[in-house]
Design a protein around this motif. Structure first.
Motif, short mmCIF file in Angstrom:
data_model
loop_
_atom_site.label_atom_id
_atom_site.label_comp_id
_atom_site.label_asym_id
_atom_site.label_seq_id
_atom_site.Cartn_x
_atom_site.Cartn_y
_atom_site.Cartn_z
N ARG A 70 0.82 -1.18 0.08
CA ARG A 70 0.03 0.06 -0.23
C ARG A 70 0.94 1.12 -0.04
O ARG A 70 1.88 1.18 0.52
N GLN A 71 0.25 2.19 -0.60
CA GLN A 71 1.13 3.50 -0.84
C GLN A 71 0.61 4.65 0.32
O GLN A 71 -0.49 4.82 0.41
N GLY A 72 1.69 4.87 1.16
CA GLY A 72 1.13 5.66 2.26
C GLY A 72 0.84 5.19 3.53
O GLY A 72 0.58 4.02 3.66
N ILE A 73 0.66 5.95 4.59
CA ILE A 73 0.19 5.35 5.91
C ILE A 73 -1.15 4.93 5.78
O ILE A 73 -2.12 5.72 5.10
N GLY A 74 -1.71 4.14 6.67
CA GLY A 74 -3.20 3.78 6.77
C GLY A 74 -3.22 3.25 8.05
O GLY A 74 -2.46 3.24 9.02
N PRO A 75 -4.85 2.89 8.18
CA PRO A 75 -5.09 2.55 9.80
C PRO A 75 -4.40 1.25 10.00
O PRO A 75 -4.26 0.10 9.23
N LEU A 76 -3.71 1.11 11.40
CA LEU A 76 -2.85 0.05 11.84
C LEU A 76 -3.67 -0.83 12.82
O LEU A 76 -3.02 -1.85 13.33
N SER A 77 -4.71 -0.31 13.31
CA SER A 77 -5.46 -1.08 14.44
C SER A 77 -5.75 -2.43 14.12
O SER A 77 -5.85 -3.46 15.10
N ASP A 78 -5.82 -2.99 13.05
CA ASP A 78 -6.21 -4.48 12.72
C ASP A 78 -5.07 -5.38 12.64
O ASP A 78 -5.04 -6.42 12.65
#
Length: 483
Positions: free
Chosen positions: A106-114
């Motif tokens: 994936r490009q860029g930061i995204g949600p990490l909670s999962d």
């Protein structure tokens, strides 16, 4: 003693360059990623694994780790905080290999909670200056995730050499130091952000002794003194402790009993007459005399300062003892305050000073902030100024003699309790009495003290006292190794 060199970022670059005359940079990256994947297996629970990847070699290392974890059955995702075209040559190759293995990109930061685990491969030893906003955002996302974190080589946002913050720093649970640990892991923000440091051998040569800035002590248990089966208490060393005051009658007793528990045979406390009965009541194993009484010129070691007080009389008395006693000595607390008043005394390489940062600042006529901003330099400067071994206490205690420097890789806040320093002084004094050199006594004492504190902190409860710490010395180095 087992130790391993600590290096600067520049030294690491030179060592890697030398290694690449016989092994490719891609092979080094594979070894690094394998080490990170191995550490990840300790923390993986049920759920996918994410890596935050920068454009440099740390990002490539993280991509290798994700590929290897994918091959073991884990779901893995790489968040690229740079355009693929901007990746280093080796990281570009590792990106292609990861994609072929089925790693989600994936490009860029995204949600990490999962995710059940996050690998920090954002920035490496070359990071300098303030973080760009895109990197700062990624660091915040990692820290706010609440998930276990493994840092590749060092936490992103930490200066590799000084431990200074570049604005935001990843808080890691484990840091996999690649090849050799970087000095920033043990300075300033390093101890509070690197978590447990694992040192991964990736096939680099160590710097020569002359090139070393410091070494990290992995195990000092073999420094412990051994005694003949027919040894009696006189053979095991005599210790004199000078300290105590109306407000701190227990300090010399803690030092004295800790000296006995280190293995010393006889300990005599020299304390103020008015508090002698109070101090004597703590431990029946300790002999007591008044400060005015003559001390044994044949003592094997002295401990000067615990609880002695800060009056002019006490300081003058402490300084006179330091000058008069030729035996090896550990100087702590108010003994250090006495040293700070006048020009440095040449201690003839026969003493161990145990300052905390405030005492070190007084001894060097600096601020605490100046001491903490470069603890390695401060420890060496103190050792040279007084011609002594210096134990600069704190998170990752440092031991210095001349240009030699050793780091004790423990940062345990539970050790910050009243009397903890008295126990350390007693432990070092006891080891001096048993014949260890000042340097070896300081290293063995500081390592043992830190490891015992670390182990005690794992015991359920709200904390421990200095008396608990001293009692835990029973069992020697084997007790310190219990994890």
């Amino acid at each position: 003693m087992r130790s391993i060199p600590i290096v600067t970022a520049e030294q690491m670059r030179l060592l890697e360059r030398a290694a690449m005359t016989s092994v490719s940079s891609l092979d080094l990256m594979e070894r690094a990623g394998e080490a990170v994947a191995g550490a990840a297996l300790e923390l993986i629970t049920i759920g996918p694994v994410a890596a935050i990847c920068g454009k440099g070699n740390n990002g490539g290392d993280a991509l290798v780790a994700l590929r290897l974890l994918k091959q073991r059955g884990a779901d893995t995702t790489a968040f690229l905080i740079a355009a693929p075209i901007d990746l280093s040559d080796d990281a570009t190759i590792q990106l292609e290999r990861a994609q072929c293995a089925g790693v989600e990109i994936r490009q860029g930061i995204g949600p990490l909670s999962d995710y059940c685990l996050i690998i920090d491969g954002l920035l490496g030893t070359g990071a300098r200056g303030s973080l760009a906003s895109v990197y700062a955002e990624a660091v915040r996302a990692v820290n706010q995730s609440g998930k276990p974190v493994i840092a590749v080589d060092l936490p992103s946002g930490l200066d590799a050499d000084t431990g200074a913050s570049l604005g935001e720093i990843v808080r890691a649970d484990i840091t996999v130091a690649l090849g050799l640990p970087k000095s920033g892991l043990y300075l300033q923000n390093g101890p509070s952000h690197c978590g447990r440091a694992l040192i991964a051998d990736i096939g680099l040569a160590a710097p020569t002794q002359d090139e070393r800035i410091a070494s990290v002590v992995l195990d000092a248990s073999d420094l412990w003194p051994l005694h003949s089966p027919d040894a009696h208490k006189g053979h095991r060393g005599r210790v004199c402790v000078f300290g105590g005051s109306a407000s701190m009658p227990g300090a010399p007793a803690l030092s004295g009993i800790s000296a006995l528990r280190s293995g010393a045979g006889l300990v005599t406390l020299f304390v103020p007459s008015e508090t002698r009965s109070v101090t004597a009541a703590y431990y029946p194993e300790l002999m007591t005399k008044s400060l005015e009484d003559p001390f044994d010129a044949n003592t094997d070691a002295a401990i000067i300062g615990p609880g002695l007080g800060e009056s002019d009389k006490a300081r003058a008395f402490a300084r006179s003892l330091i000058e008069a006693i030729s035996a090896p000595k550990a100087i702590d607390a108010d003994g250090l305050n006495a040293l700070a008043e006048k020009p440095p005394i040449d201690l003839m390489s026969n003493a161990v000073l145990t300052p905390h940062p405030g005492e070190a600042a007084r001894l060097l006529k600096k601020t605490v902030e100046q001491i903490q901003s470069d603890r390695m330099q401060a420890a060496k400067e103190l050792a040279r100024a007084f011609n002594a071994v210096v134990v600069l206490k704190g998170a990752c205690t440092l031991v210095a003699q001349g240009d030699e420097l050793f780091a004790i890789p423990v940062s345990e806040p539970a050790l910050a309790t009243a009397g903890s320093g008295d126990v350390l002084a007693g432990l070092i004094g006891g080891l001096l009495a048993q014949g260890l050199s000042p340097l070896n006594a300081a290293i063995a004492g500081a390592w043992h003290h830190a490891k015992i504190g670390q182990n005690l902190a794992k015991t359920p409860g709200f904390g421990f006292t200095a008396d608990d710490l001293s009692r835990a010395l029973i069992g020697g180095p084997k007790k310190a190794q219990v994890q």
